[in-house]
Each structure stands twice: as structure tokens, then as C-alpha cells.
Design a protein around this motif. Structure first.
Motif, PDB file in Angstrom:
ATOM      1  N   ALA A   1       0.819  -1.219   0.000  1.00  0.00           N
ATOM      2  CA  ALA A   1       0.000   0.000   0.000  1.00  0.00           C
ATOM      3  C   ALA A   1       0.851   1.267   0.000  1.00  0.00           C
ATOM      4  CB  ALA A   1      -0.921  -0.021   1.220  1.00  0.00           C
ATOM      5  N   ALA A   2       2.148   1.120  -0.309  1.00  0.00           N
ATOM      6  CA  ALA A   2       3.030   2.309  -0.261  1.00  0.00           C
ATOM      7  C   ALA A   2       2.527   3.373  -1.226  1.00  0.00           C
ATOM      8  CB  ALA A   2       4.453   1.903  -0.624  1.00  0.00           C
ATOM      9  N   PRO A   3       2.413   4.625  -0.760  1.00  0.00           N
ATOM     10  CA  PRO A   3       1.955   5.698  -1.646  1.00  0.00           C
ATOM     11  C   PRO A   3       2.974   5.924  -2.762  1.00  0.00           C
ATOM     12  CG  PRO A   3       2.727   6.593   0.457  1.00  0.00           C
ATOM     13  CD  PRO A   3       2.742   5.102   0.591  1.00  0.00           C
ATOM     14  N   GLU A   4       2.470   6.212  -3.944  1.00  0.00           N
ATOM     15  CA  GLU A   4       3.395   6.406  -5.063  1.00  0.00           C
ATOM     16  C   GLU A   4       3.669   7.875  -5.310  1.00  0.00           C
ATOM     17  OE1 GLU A   4       2.629   4.122  -8.539  1.00  0.00           O
ATOM     18  OE2 GLU A   4       2.190   2.315  -7.366  1.00  0.00           O
ATOM     19  N   GLY A   5       4.834   8.127  -5.875  1.00  0.00           N
ATOM     20  CA  GLY A   5       5.174   9.496  -6.260  1.00  0.00           C
ATOM     21  C   GLY A   5       5.433  10.430  -5.095  1.00  0.00           C
ATOM     22  N   VAL A   6       5.747   9.853  -3.916  1.00  0.00           N
ATOM     23  CA  VAL A   6       6.084  10.719  -2.778  1.00  0.00           C
ATOM     24  C   VAL A   6       7.526  10.447  -2.370  1.00  0.00           C
ATOM     25  CG1 VAL A   6       3.709  10.762  -1.924  1.00  0.00           C
ATOM     26  CG2 VAL A   6       5.296   9.035  -1.045  1.00  0.00           C
ATOM     27  N   SER A   7       8.088  11.326  -1.523  1.00  0.00           N
ATOM     28  CA  SER A   7       9.457  11.126  -1.063  1.00  0.00           C
ATOM     29  C   SER A   7       9.500   9.925  -0.111  1.00  0.00           C
ATOM     30  CB  SER A   7       9.946  12.368  -0.323  1.00  0.00           C
ATOM     31  OG  SER A   7       9.248  12.490   0.893  1.00  0.00           O
TER      32      SER A   7
END
Ligand SMILES: [Zn+2]
Length: 423
Positions: A280-286
């Protein structure tokens, strides 16, 4: 003989200046009498050298104290505004640059995000130069007032055969970010005339020697590393690669690590590895944002909770290895991810470490979270030119002329590219 005699007098004078400057810096404010007592120099020498240092603007008066019966004694201190030092942290997610006065008070800072984990050397060099220019401009100072720039980099730093501050021969080996013998000193030199001091960023957490005896600094970021301090001095090994704790094997035949091997501690504990396995890791973030999200999800997302529990177990076992190998009095967990994960993981890390380590050394080791903040590396890096300045008795490192950026086309292609990029 005359030549030799001259040099000796000059060395002596420089030695006296260094001794007084260092003493005033670390112990000041102090009176001339206290300086004489502490350094063993005669009253005449103190008077001469202090007179010179005041005339040069390096030392200033800082009030007076009553003395028994006599005249009040004037206190002296190093002038914080005499010069400035810059610290650069080449991190995994950003290049951070800070400018400090001599009291290490921050005067300006710049954060320049890296999108590729620092793999592209030219990009890192361009951001570092841009950051240095930015902080000098924002602080409103002339770059001639900057005594030097310290740079903390991930990887093994070979100092080469260069004079202090020259930096040109320094080569960095950073296997995990694909830096194979990168001539970082020479690349940076193409964009700045300032004296350059480059060293391993992990050691910067140790800073300018804060009186630690036997300590291991365990650094967790995107990857994992350690700085082993033995009897107050960082341990380097034969070619400065000691402390690659993240690539010690905790699981034979285990997960593939970004160094190419299997089962390394880093593959279970590093932020990149943790986020890479979280569905579930958010994409496009640091990575910082991603790791904060993982922590926030841990109580309701079973996979996130399991990943953190596993990370705590591997970290505890890795710390047990450090305890058994080095018998430190303290293990300090630092690095941006270490500081983020620490409050949640520390209780179980301590339990696991105690279960895996030998009881006797473990009972004498404390496992703590680093008290230095995320700017520990920039501060530590800035202490490199500062230490050089004090050791040299305030003598400036010779400035190296920047290469010509003319249109003659004679410069090598990398220099041309950087010169264009930073203009
Ligand atoms: Zn590895």
C-alpha cells in the motif's frame, strides 16, 4: 640553516596561535591569565599572540570578571562573525546545505531534493554548487568570508594525495548508489573556488569529537550504515570502508540487497527496502513521506505492522552483533529513518538485542535514539573546515582558482557541463 631557522620560528608562532585559538574556542570566554595557566605559554607570548588575534579580528573581548583585589580581568572569545563555514549533506533524498558562523549558529540553509537517490553524480554536484551559492547569497556575505565547505557523502571516501582544503584528489566509492571511484573533489572544484573537505556522512553524526569513548552510531536512512568510534576516534579500517554494517549478512541466502548480495541487514531495515515491500506504499512521494505513512498505517494495515515488527527484530539482531563485536558503552540510532522509526521500534529493538547479544557486554551497553536532529550531517560537515581553521592558527587555506569557463573549448567535457549548469 637560516631557512630552517625561519621555518621553526614561523611554526612556533603558528603553533602558539593554534593552541590559543583552539583553547578559546572550546573553553572560552577566558582571561589572558587563564589562557596562560591552561596553555603553559608565558605572559609575554599570550600578550603578543592575543594582540595579533584581536588585530586580525579572530578574537574579541567578551566582558570582564572581578579578580581578587586587582583590576577586573578582560575575557576573550573567538569572534563568531570572523568567518563562515558551510556544511553539505549529500543524502539519499536531498542535498542539504547550511551556512554557519564560527559559533556554528545557522545563518542560511537550502534543501535541494534528489529524485534518483543520488545516483547521477553530475546532478548531485550541480545541486551542491547551487546550494553553496544560495546560502552565501542568502546570508548576505562575500564568499571570501567563507573559510571552507565540508561535504558529507554516502560511501567510502579515499582522501588521496591532496593538501587540506584542496579536495581535488578525493575519490568516493559508493557501491549502493553506483558511484565507482567518482572524483568528487575535482568535479566540485569545477564549480567553486572555496576550500573543500569531503568525508563520509555517517561519521558526521559523530561530529567534531564530542567526548565519546566507545560508541557505535547506527545510521538508518534509505540504506543502513554505522560509524564505530573506538576510544574517541572513528575507526576506518584499511581503506576507510569500516562500518558497512548495513551489508553484514543476517540471513544466509536471504533477500536480495541493493549491493548485489543477499540477506544484508539493509534489505530488512532500510527505508527503501521497507517501502519496496509494502503493497500500500503511496506512489510518487518522497521516502520520508512514504515511511511516515508506513508508521501511520502500522496499527490498521497488518502488512505494515508486520514489516515494522520484522524490521525491529532484524535491527535488534544487528545491534546484538555490534555489541558482541565492539563492546560499546552506547549505541546511538540516527539517520533520518532511524529518527522517524526509533520512537516506535526502540522498545522491541532493545528486547531483541538483549536476547541475541552476550549478556555481559549487553548489560553495559545503552541503546538510545540520537539527540542530534536531521541537520547533524551538515553541522558535522561544517566542523571540518572549522577544525582546519583552528588547527592552522587562523591561517587561511589557499584558495584554488576556479577553472576558466571561457569559450575556448579546452576544458574537459564534464567541467564544461557543470560550468554551464551552475551559471
Ligand atoms: Zn547489501
Amino acid at each position: 640553516m637560516a631557512e630552517r631557522g625561519k621555518r621553526t620560528v614561523r611554526d612556533l608562532r603558528r603553533g602558539n596561535r593554534a593552541s590559543l585559538l583552539r583553547h578559546l574556542y572550546f573553553e572560552g570566554p577566558l582571561s589572558r591569565q587563564e589562557l596562560g595557566r591552561d596553555t603553559g605559554l608565558s605572559a609575554g607570548s599570550i600578550s603578543n599572540v592575543v594582540g595579533e588575534l584581536i588585530a586580525d579580528g579572530m578574537v574579541e573581548e567578551a566582558g570582564a570578571v572581578e579578580s581578587d583585589g586587582g583590576r577586573p580581568r578582560i575575557l576573550l572569545q573567538v569572534s563568531a562573525g570572523y568567518g563562515y563555514v558551510v556544511g553539505v549533506d549529500v543524502g539519499e533524498t536531498r542535498v542539504r546545505v547550511e551556512l554557519f558562523d564560527l559559533a556554528l549558529t545557522e545563518r542560511a540553509a537550502a534543501d535541494l531534493p534528489l529524485s534518483d537517490g543520488g545516483h547521477d553524480v553530475d546532478h548531485v554536484v550541480r545541486l551542491a554548487i547551487e546550494g553553496i551559492d544560495t546560502v552565501v547569497r542568502e546570508a548576505g556575505i562575500d564568499d571570501r568570508e567563507v573559510l571552507g565547505v565540508g561535504i558529507g557523502v554516502p560511501g567510502i571516501v579515499a582522501q588521496g594525495d591532496t593538501a587540506p582544503g584542496e579536495g581535488d584528489g578525493i575519490v568516493v566509492h559508493g557501491q549502493t548508489i553506483g558511484w565507482d571511484a567518482v572524483p568528487l573533489g575535482r568535479l566540485l572544484r569545477a564549480g567553486t573556488e572555496l576550500p573543500l573537505y569531503i568525508d563520509n556522512g555517517a561519521e558526521m553524526w559523530f561530529g567534531g569529537g564530542r567526548g565519546a569513548g566507545n560508541v557505535v552510531i547506527a545510521l538508518i536512512g534509505s540504506g543502513v550504515g554505522a560509524c564505530v568510534v573506538a576510544n574517541g576516534t572513528p575507526y576506518h579500517g584499511a581503506s576507510s570502508s569500516a562500518g558497512e554494517w548495513g551489508h553484514t549478512t543476517l540471513q544466509v541466502g536471504g533477500r536480495i540487497c541493493r549491493c548485489g548480495s543477499r540477506g544484508c541487514l539493509e534489505a530488512y531495515v532500510g527505508a527503501e527496502a521497507l517501502l519496496g515491500r509494502w503493497q500500500a506504499a503511496p506512489e510518487g512521494v518522497s521516502e520520508e513521506t512514504g515511511l511516515a505513512a508506513l508508521l501511520a498505517a502500522a496499527d490498521h494495515d497488518p502488512q505494515a505492522g508486520a514489516l515494522l515488527a520484522e524490521a525491529a527484530e532484524y535491527l535488534g539482531a544487528g545491534i546484538a552483533d555490534l555489541i558482541n563485536l565492539f563492546n560499546p558503552e552506547r549505541i546511538v540510532i540516527g539517520g533520518w529513518a532511524g529518527l522517524l522509526l526509533g520512537p516506535r521500534l526502540l522498545p522491541s529493538v532493545r528486547e531483541v538485542a538483549a536476547a541475541y547479544a552476550l549478556h555481559h557486554p549487553c548489560a553495559q551497553t545503552s541503546i538510545e535514539l540520537g539527540r542530534l536532529g536531521a541537520d547533524a550531517v551538515t553541522v558535522g560537515a561544517a566542523t571540518l573546515p572549522l577544525a582546519r581553521f583552528l588547527d592552522a592558527g587562523g591561517e587561511r587555506t589557499v584558495r584554488v582558482p576556479a577553472p576558466s569557463t571561457g569559450q575556448d573549448g579546452a576544458l574537459d567535457p564534464i567541467r564544461n557541463r557543470i560550468a554551464r549548469a551552475v551559471r
